[in-house]
Write a protein that holds these residues in place. Structure first.
Motif, PDB file in Angstrom:
ATOM      1  N   MET A  32      12.972  -9.282 -11.723  1.00  0.00           N
ATOM      2  CA  MET A  32      13.676 -10.007 -10.660  1.00  0.00           C
ATOM      3  C   MET A  32      13.850  -9.161  -9.400  1.00  0.00           C
ATOM      4  O   MET A  32      13.969  -9.701  -8.303  1.00  0.00           O
ATOM      5  CB  MET A  32      15.066 -10.446 -11.139  1.00  0.00           C
ATOM      6  N   ILE A  33      13.888  -7.853  -9.576  1.00  0.00           N
ATOM      7  CA  ILE A  33      14.177  -6.985  -8.435  1.00  0.00           C
ATOM      8  C   ILE A  33      13.062  -5.998  -8.137  1.00  0.00           C
ATOM      9  O   ILE A  33      13.172  -5.212  -7.194  1.00  0.00           O
ATOM     10  CB  ILE A  33      15.489  -6.192  -8.652  1.00  0.00           C
ATOM     11  N   CYS A  34      11.978  -6.006  -8.928  1.00  0.00           N
ATOM     12  CA  CYS A  34      10.949  -4.993  -8.704  1.00  0.00           C
ATOM     13  C   CYS A  34      10.273  -5.224  -7.351  1.00  0.00           C
ATOM     14  O   CYS A  34       9.993  -6.355  -6.957  1.00  0.00           O
ATOM     15  CB  CYS A  34       9.957  -4.950  -9.856  1.00  0.00           C
ATOM     16  N   VAL A  35      10.049  -4.145  -6.649  1.00  0.00           N
ATOM     17  CA  VAL A  35       9.580  -4.206  -5.265  1.00  0.00           C
ATOM     18  C   VAL A  35       8.242  -4.927  -5.162  1.00  0.00           C
ATOM     19  O   VAL A  35       8.015  -5.714  -4.231  1.00  0.00           O
ATOM     20  CB  VAL A  35       9.483  -2.789  -4.666  1.00  0.00           C
ATOM     21  N   HIS A  36       7.337  -4.699  -6.124  1.00  0.00           N
ATOM     22  CA  HIS A  36       6.028  -5.352  -6.093  1.00  0.00           C
ATOM     23  C   HIS A  36       6.183  -6.856  -6.028  1.00  0.00           C
ATOM     24  O   HIS A  36       5.578  -7.541  -5.197  1.00  0.00           O
ATOM     25  CB  HIS A  36       5.221  -5.021  -7.356  1.00  0.00           C
ATOM     26  N   ASN A  37       6.990  -7.393  -6.951  1.00  0.00           N
ATOM     27  CA  ASN A  37       7.163  -8.843  -7.023  1.00  0.00           C
ATOM     28  C   ASN A  37       7.842  -9.389  -5.774  1.00  0.00           C
ATOM     29  O   ASN A  37       7.487 -10.461  -5.283  1.00  0.00           O
ATOM     30  CB  ASN A  37       7.983  -9.215  -8.263  1.00  0.00           C
ATOM     31  N   VAL A  38       8.839  -8.660  -5.285  1.00  0.00           N
ATOM     32  CA  VAL A  38       9.578  -9.124  -4.108  1.00  0.00           C
ATOM     33  C   VAL A  38       8.664  -9.177  -2.890  1.00  0.00           C
ATOM     34  O   VAL A  38       8.668 -10.156  -2.130  1.00  0.00           O
ATOM     35  CB  VAL A  38      10.795  -8.215  -3.828  1.00  0.00           C
ATOM     36  N   VAL A  39       7.861  -8.130  -2.707  1.00  0.00           N
ATOM     37  CA  VAL A  39       6.939  -8.101  -1.565  1.00  0.00           C
ATOM     38  C   VAL A  39       5.899  -9.209  -1.692  1.00  0.00           C
ATOM     39  O   VAL A  39       5.613  -9.940  -0.731  1.00  0.00           O
ATOM     40  CB  VAL A  39       6.245  -6.728  -1.454  1.00  0.00           C
ATOM     41  N   ALA A  40       5.335  -9.364  -2.896  1.00  0.00           N
ATOM     42  CA  ALA A  40       4.300 -10.379  -3.097  1.00  0.00           C
ATOM     43  C   ALA A  40       4.852 -11.783  -2.914  1.00  0.00           C
ATOM     44  O   ALA A  40       4.219 -12.637  -2.275  1.00  0.00           O
ATOM     45  CB  ALA A  40       3.687 -10.229  -4.487  1.00  0.00           C
ATOM     46  N   LEU A  57       0.816  -1.215   0.000  1.00  0.00           N
ATOM     47  CA  LEU A  57       0.000   0.000   0.000  1.00  0.00           C
ATOM     48  C   LEU A  57       0.851   1.267   0.000  1.00  0.00           C
ATOM     49  O   LEU A  57       0.340   2.360  -0.248  1.00  0.00           O
ATOM     50  CB  LEU A  57      -0.939  -0.008   1.205  1.00  0.00           C
ATOM     51  N   LEU A  58       2.134   1.137   0.280  1.00  0.00           N
ATOM     52  CA  LEU A  58       3.058   2.265   0.208  1.00  0.00           C
ATOM     53  C   LEU A  58       3.875   2.233  -1.085  1.00  0.00           C
ATOM     54  O   LEU A  58       4.136   3.281  -1.686  1.00  0.00           O
ATOM     55  CB  LEU A  58       4.015   2.244   1.408  1.00  0.00           C
ATOM     56  N   ALA A  59       4.268   1.031  -1.511  1.00  0.00           N
ATOM     57  CA  ALA A  59       5.154   0.911  -2.670  1.00  0.00           C
ATOM     58  C   ALA A  59       4.459   1.324  -3.964  1.00  0.00           C
ATOM     59  O   ALA A  59       5.019   2.091  -4.764  1.00  0.00           O
ATOM     60  CB  ALA A  59       5.659  -0.532  -2.781  1.00  0.00           C
ATOM     61  N   VAL A  60       3.256   0.830  -4.189  1.00  0.00           N
ATOM     62  CA  VAL A  60       2.602   1.076  -5.473  1.00  0.00           C
ATOM     63  C   VAL A  60       2.216   2.549  -5.661  1.00  0.00           C
ATOM     64  O   VAL A  60       2.423   3.108  -6.743  1.00  0.00           O
ATOM     65  CB  VAL A  60       1.398   0.143  -5.654  1.00  0.00           C
ATOM     66  N   PRO A  61       1.675   3.248  -4.646  1.00  0.00           N
ATOM     67  CA  PRO A  61       1.417   4.683  -4.829  1.00  0.00           C
ATOM     68  C   PRO A  61       2.676   5.482  -5.146  1.00  0.00           C
ATOM     69  O   PRO A  61       2.630   6.418  -5.958  1.00  0.00           O
ATOM     70  CB  PRO A  61       0.822   5.096  -3.476  1.00  0.00           C
ATOM     71  N   MET A  62       3.803   5.134  -4.509  1.00  0.00           N
ATOM     72  CA  MET A  62       5.057   5.837  -4.817  1.00  0.00           C
ATOM     73  C   MET A  62       5.393   5.699  -6.300  1.00  0.00           C
ATOM     74  O   MET A  62       5.774   6.669  -6.978  1.00  0.00           O
ATOM     75  CB  MET A  62       6.187   5.277  -3.950  1.00  0.00           C
ATOM     76  N   VAL A  63       5.242   4.486  -6.829  1.00  0.00           N
ATOM     77  CA  VAL A  63       5.536   4.233  -8.233  1.00  0.00           C
ATOM     78  C   VAL A  63       4.614   5.048  -9.133  1.00  0.00           C
ATOM     79  O   VAL A  63       5.050   5.640 -10.130  1.00  0.00           O
ATOM     80  CB  VAL A  63       5.404   2.721  -8.526  1.00  0.00           C
ATOM     81  N   ILE A 108      10.683   0.315 -11.086  1.00  0.00           N
ATOM     82  CA  ILE A 108       9.877   1.376 -10.483  1.00  0.00           C
ATOM     83  C   ILE A 108       8.381   1.183 -10.757  1.00  0.00           C
ATOM     84  O   ILE A 108       7.543   1.579  -9.940  1.00  0.00           O
ATOM     85  CB  ILE A 108      10.320   2.772 -10.965  1.00  0.00           C
ATOM     86  N   ALA A 109       8.041   0.554 -11.897  1.00  0.00           N
ATOM     87  CA  ALA A 109       6.625   0.405 -12.246  1.00  0.00           C
ATOM     88  C   ALA A 109       6.058  -0.936 -11.801  1.00  0.00           C
ATOM     89  O   ALA A 109       4.847  -1.085 -11.692  1.00  0.00           O
ATOM     90  CB  ALA A 109       6.434   0.558 -13.750  1.00  0.00           C
ATOM     91  N   GLY A 110       6.941  -1.908 -11.555  1.00  0.00           N
ATOM     92  CA  GLY A 110       6.479  -3.227 -11.151  1.00  0.00           C
ATOM     93  C   GLY A 110       5.897  -4.025 -12.294  1.00  0.00           C
ATOM     94  O   GLY A 110       5.198  -5.011 -12.077  1.00  0.00           O
ATOM     95  N   SER A 111       6.192  -3.632 -13.528  1.00  0.00           N
ATOM     96  CA  SER A 111       5.575  -4.291 -14.678  1.00  0.00           C
ATOM     97  C   SER A 111       6.416  -4.084 -15.922  1.00  0.00           C
ATOM     98  O   SER A 111       6.798  -2.951 -16.247  1.00  0.00           O
ATOM     99  CB  SER A 111       4.172  -3.720 -14.909  1.00  0.00           C
ATOM    100  N   ASN A 112       6.688  -5.170 -16.633  1.00  0.00           N
ATOM    101  CA  ASN A 112       7.368  -5.052 -17.923  1.00  0.00           C
ATOM    102  C   ASN A 112       6.473  -4.331 -18.921  1.00  0.00           C
ATOM    103  O   ASN A 112       6.948  -3.554 -19.750  1.00  0.00           O
ATOM    104  CB  ASN A 112       7.711  -6.461 -18.438  1.00  0.00           C
TER     105      ASN A 112
END
Length: 605
Positions: A511-519, A414-420, A466-470
């Protein structure tokens, strides 16, 4: 734009990297700090409208909720299988294929994970694959690392080709200068040319990912902490790499971007499982983790991998019956993504929650919960009640445990995605300043010049980070990559390679995007450890981007020296990993004081 603005645009990423990766702080602290920095820069330096910042923030919250829905569904399916006792049969089934953990991680992460990526994408391989590896007796950290490392090669053709059909195509479509330069070629023909290049580069770079994965598994989670121990499986690992990447490449050339990852992985699964059962190229000496009581506490999460039926000496269900919920997941993912009328209904106005033009901006937050992989995982968990004839109360316990895991994961997402979202939507109101990601990309292009193809994959990976998506990375940067290729004097065919490098780098950035790592961490109960994970996955991500850049330069210039450089880089990566010896686990002072409730897999079988 000036150099100062480029440095300021780098600040949000630098905050995340410093706090999370270098200092090892939690994603909650890192992303909240980065959000504040990003919002302040957007408002007072970029002079983005306040309404846009607010809308982007809300859009991020909505996106985070959809991600949490996937996390909940994945954990619920795992807990349902655990409560029913089906996990014991799944464990035994994979042990019957091979007891070697290197073989298991290749089959589950590399091949099954790629199949899930091809059919669904958007981080689903982490949500499905990590719990499955945990169920097989893998340490939580090893499971997360494995499913993130494979989110590279299959990602460009994930979700039935979405990163190419939506990401790249929307990035270069409806651009007057692109259409003029392509004449008489049609934009779709140019896209297929990019697809061919993406498949070729991924196949050449990704064929060794199973080998690197084996090495990382033994280096970080073996008793001897040795990368070389993983390399001893080189024959089987390279065989598995080719078994996926060869059909993957051929399908991309013949059928286009929708099916390379999905069909390539399916073909690879049939070939590799058949070979493993017969012992073909399987190492003579099997690798297993040390006893669970010797595990470093950093390896473990809070989600138990116990089968829920430890007293049973033999599984209650056949392997096919126990694994059938995952087969159902794959089947439903494929159906909902490929059957046009069904997809139209699930993504149509009746099933889409949407806020059009929020606060008068161009941002329209939306959610499609019935189309979400989370809903399919939820359906599969409900099916388990009937498949395994579960007793009253078992499913309720699974729901309660899964909800607890989702709540623990919520703050970080809830913090990571709004920042992106604020970062991406930070362009000034009058158009005088581009958004922060584009400012960063332009700064990189100004420095790189003719060496741009070597930088291009890094821009793609930055976009994914930064976007969490290719897909979003390709939307942001494909046109920029095309324009930069023209500026450095490349022709249309060569520019297609540069845009392909963008897509390849965007895949590696997963491999390193924050969304994927957190999930991925959330589904195995490993919260607030994102920095530890990224420090591991940075290594294969760097290999991927550098190798893709070298191969891209070779394809563009035709110079054999670039091919030689790519070969040298691969040798250096393997040699560097092999030379880095760790401290044997038994010398570690950071073990759990009391063994966990789950016994080792050896004891379970």
């Amino acid at each position: 734009m000036n150099f100062g603005h480029t440095l300021l645009a780098l600040a949000p990423i630098a905050v995340v990297f410093l706090l999370m990766v270098v200092l090892g702080r939690s994603a909650k602290l890192s992303m909240s700090s980065a959000y504040i920095v990003t919002a302040l820069l957007a408002l007072f330096v970029w002079q983005a409208p306040g309404a846009m910042i607010a809308a982007a923030t809300i859009n991020g919250v909505v996106t985070a909720i959809t991600l949490l829905f996937i996390v909940f569904g994945a954990v619920l399916l795992l807990n349902t299988l655990k409560e029913s006792g089906a996990l014991l049969a799944i464990r035994q089934g994979f042990m019957d294929i091979s007891p070697d953990r290197r073989v298991q991680v290749i089959i589950v992460a590399w091949l099954f994970g790629s199949l899930i990526e091809g059919s669904s994408g958007f981080g689903t391989p982490s949500a499905v694959g990590a719990p499955l590896l945990l169920a097989l007796g893998f340490p939580a950290m090893a499971a997360v690392m494995a499913v993130l490392v494979i989110q590279s090669t299959p990602v460009s053709f994930g979700a039935v080709g979405t990163p190419m059909l939506v990401g790249v195509r929307s990035g270069i479509d409806n651009k007057a200068d692109v259409a003029q330069l392509l004449t008489p070629m049609q934009p779709m023909d140019y896209l297929l040319q990019i697809v061919d290049n993406v498949a070729l580069i991924h196949a050449l770079v990704g064929v060794v990912i199973p080998l690197l994965l084996c090495g990382m598994l033994t280096r970080f989670f073996g008793s001897n902490q040795s990368f070389t121990e993983g390399l001893k499986a080189w024959k089987f690992a390279l065989f598995a790499g080719v078994a996926f990447t060869l059909p993957y490449y051929l399908i991309a050339r013949v059928l286009g971007p929708e099916f390379p990852s999905m069909v390539g992985a399916l073909v690879g699964l049939v070939i590799v499982i058949s070979a493993a059962k017969k012992g073909f190229l399987v190492p003579k000496q099997s690798f297993d983790f040390p006893p669970r009581s010797d595990w470093d506490k950093k390896w473990m999460g809070t989600v138990s991998s116990d089968s829920g039926d430890e007293a049973a000496s033999t599984p209650k269900f056949s392997v096919l019956r126990a694994f059938s919920p995952y087969v159902l997941v794959v089947a439903l993912l494929i159906l909902t993504r490929t059957v046009a009328p069904l997809k139209a209904f699930l993504t149509g106005p009746l099933t889409t929650l949407k806020i059009p033009s929020l606060f008068g901006t161009s941002i329209s937050p939306s959610a499609q919960f019935l189309y979400s992989p989370g809903f399919i995982l939820l359906l599969a968990s409900l099916a388990c009640i009937f498949i395994f004839r579960m007793k009253q109360g078992q499913y309720g316990r699974a729901v309660k445990s899964s909800a607890h895991t989702m709540v623990e994961a919520a703050p970080a997402l809830l913090l990571a995605v709004p920042m992106v979202q604020v970062f991406i939507n930070s362009a000034s109101a009058d158009g005088s300043m581009l958004s922060m990601p584009l400012v960063l990309a332009q700064g990189a292009a100004a420095v790189a010049g003719s060496a741009w193809p070597n930088v291009s994959p890094w821009v793609g990976s930055l976009g994914a980070f930064i976007a969490g998506s290719n897909t979003v990375s390709n939307m942001m940067f494909s046109y920029f990559q095309f324009s930069t290729a023209q500026q450095i004097g490349l022709n249309i065919d060569q520019s297609a390679i540069v845009v392909a490098l963008q897509a390849v780098g965007g895949a590696a950035g997963n491999m390193i995007c924050v969304h994927n790592v957190v999930a991925a961490g959330a589904v195995v109960g490993m919260m607030n450890r994102e920095g530890e994970v990224i420090r591991k996955t940075l290594l294969p991500m760097a290999y991927y981007c550098i190798q893709a850049g070298l191969i891209g330069q070779a394809l563009i210039t035709g110079n054999m020296l670039w091919w030689a450089a790519a070969l040298v880089w691969l040798v250096l990566v393997l040699f560097g990993f092999s030379a880095a010896k760790g401290t044997p686990l038994k010398a570690s002072k950071d073990k759990p004081q009391v063994p966990t409730s789950g016994e080792s897999l050896a004891a379970a079988r």
